[in-house]
Design an enzyme around this catalytic site. Structure first.
Site, short mmCIF file in Angstrom:
data_model
loop_
_atom_site.label_atom_id
_atom_site.label_comp_id
_atom_site.label_asym_id
_atom_site.label_seq_id
_atom_site.Cartn_x
_atom_site.Cartn_y
_atom_site.Cartn_z
N GLU A 1 73.94 52.45 39.82
CA GLU A 1 73.74 53.14 38.55
C GLU A 1 74.79 52.77 37.51
OE1 GLU A 1 71.35 55.32 37.53
OE2 GLU A 1 70.23 54.97 39.37
N ASP B 1 64.82 51.12 28.85
CA ASP B 1 63.82 51.27 29.91
C ASP B 1 62.74 52.29 29.56
OD1 ASP B 1 65.31 53.57 30.07
OD2 ASP B 1 65.64 53.50 32.23
N THR C 1 70.47 57.23 28.57
CA THR C 1 70.85 57.38 29.97
C THR C 1 72.33 57.70 29.99
OG1 THR C 1 69.17 55.88 30.82
CG2 THR C 1 71.11 56.20 32.18
#
Length: 411
Positions: free
Chosen positions: A200, A218, A223
């Site tokens: 991650e 994405d 994020t």
């Protein structure tokens, strides 16, 4: 969940002084009840040591106890062997009692329904009667400690009309193996968190990622944080909502309306230009860091480990489930598991653990390849599959692996 990669745009136990069996007092209103929990397989979120492991809470002895090995929300889950009607639960707390806790039932060990909840627990013995619920699994979920700042239970007794499921001789060793080698053990959990962070955040130091935030293209918006909470997939909204409940007026609270608006999309509407700076500033707040850890465990770690434990897989399998939940969400994890079950049986169903985990990883790879952003499957093939081929089902260190072009080693 979003992912970030460097090379691609994706982002002590105690000695008991006596072993007198715990006396069960049967009153008139409890006469029909059967004790369903004694000696049943049991797992816990954490344990403080082998002398205070989860089995102590269902052994029938009043002097032994389970003690959690970490702070924050903790749980103890009992497998009743089959679906049972639960009418009464009796909890005997040590000094470490829960001020706030829930008693829950589940058919599969993953989706839970409250039978009882309180925010005014005061320790001692809680005899919870006239409950009404059915499930194979019962869980005590402690969410806020009392003055002792920890949780410890002498006994959890579950009653219902029965009959109680037979205690199969080989059931306890399997459960004990899962507990001893699984991610409920703090050192194994630490390894799992490092493994996820390598994929991650391209680092083993996940504690350095509370302030990470970017749009990795994405389709999930921003994020951020230690497991890639996303503005487009509800978990970032849940995180900021919980942080605001704990710390009203924090730097991110003003963005809650915008987070509700963009949920389900990749939009930044109402978030730019100030949200990234507010996120980084909030990341310096220990309360925000703690909220990130708690929400990670609540939404991803605990449910995934519970499901894996119910399937009777050990630490490697538990990690594989958790990593799938981080990337695909709980619904995605369940979809992957369902796909794998078309090819193999879980150990709980009598299947071989190696065969099952290979089928699970195959299904995971198929799911990843349905999205361009997840088409690099090295986090499975040169990490999890590598450990599986070595037969390292207990995820024992040292470990070496590669993911997204980077190499990592941990003890």
């Amino acid at each position: 969940m979003g992912i970030r990669a460097k090379a691609i745009a994706l982002g002590t136990g105690i000695a008991a002084v006596c072993t007198v069996p715990l006396v069960i007092t049967v009153t008139a209103d409890a006469a029909p009840d059967v004790l369903l929990s004694k000696g049943r397989p049991v797992v816990a979120s954490t344990v403080s040591g082998t002398g205070q492991d989860a089995t102590r809470a269902v052994d029938g002895f009043g002097s032994t106890r389970w003690t959690a090995g970490a702070a924050g929300s903790q749980w103890l889950r009992i497998d009743l062997g089959q679906a049972q009607d639960v009418s009464r639960v009796r909890l005997r707390w040590h000094d470490g009692y829960a001020k706030s806790y829930r008693v829950q039932v589940s058919g599969d060990g993953a989706s839970w329904r409250d039978l009882y909840r309180t925010s005014s627990g005061d320790g001692g013995t809680d005899d919870l009667k006239k409950l009404n619920g059915t499930g194979r699994f019962l869980r005590v979920l402690a969410t806020q400690p009392g003055p002792a700042s920890g949780y410890s239970l002498y006994e959890v007794q579950v009653f219902g009309p029965g009959p109680a499921a037979p205690v199969v001789e080989n059931a306890s060793p399997v459960a004990a193996s899962v507990l001893a080698a699984g991610l409920a053990e703090p050192r194994k959990k630490a390894i799992a968190l490092q493994l996820v962070s390598s994929a991650e955040n391209s680092t083993l130091n996940w504690r350095g990622e509370f302030g990470y935030l970017e749009d990795i293209g994405d389709g999930r918006g921003y994020t951020g944080g230690i497991v890639g909470f996303c503005s487009g997939t509800s978990d970032m909204l849940a995180l900021v909502t919980e942080y605001t409940r704990r710390v009203p007026g924090n730097k991110l609270a003003r963005y809650l309306p915008a987070l509700r608006t963009v949920d389900g999309s990749d939009s930044h509407a109402g978030l730019d230009p100030g949200f990234p700076a507010a996120w980084k500033a909030a990341a310096a707040d220990p309360a925000f860091q703690k909220t990130q850890e708690d929400e990670r465990d609540r939404m991803y770690f605990a449910p995934a480990v519970a499901l894996a434990s119910a399937d009777r897989v050990r630490a490697l399998g538990q990690f594989a489930y958790y990593d799938a939940a981080v990337m695909h969400g709980q619904s995605g994890l369940r979809s992957i598991r369902a796909d794998a079950m078309r090819k193999a049986k879980t150990p709980k169903q009598g299947g071989d653990e190696l065969v099952w985990l290979n089928a699970f990883l195959d299904a995971r790879v198929r799911e990843m390849r349905t999205e361009e952003a997840h088409s690099d499957v090295t986090r499975v093939e040169t990490a999890q599959r590598l450990f599986l081929k070595a037969g390292n089902l207990d995820l024992n260190g040292p470990l070496s692996w590669r993911v997204y072009g980077d190499s990592f080693t941990t003890r």
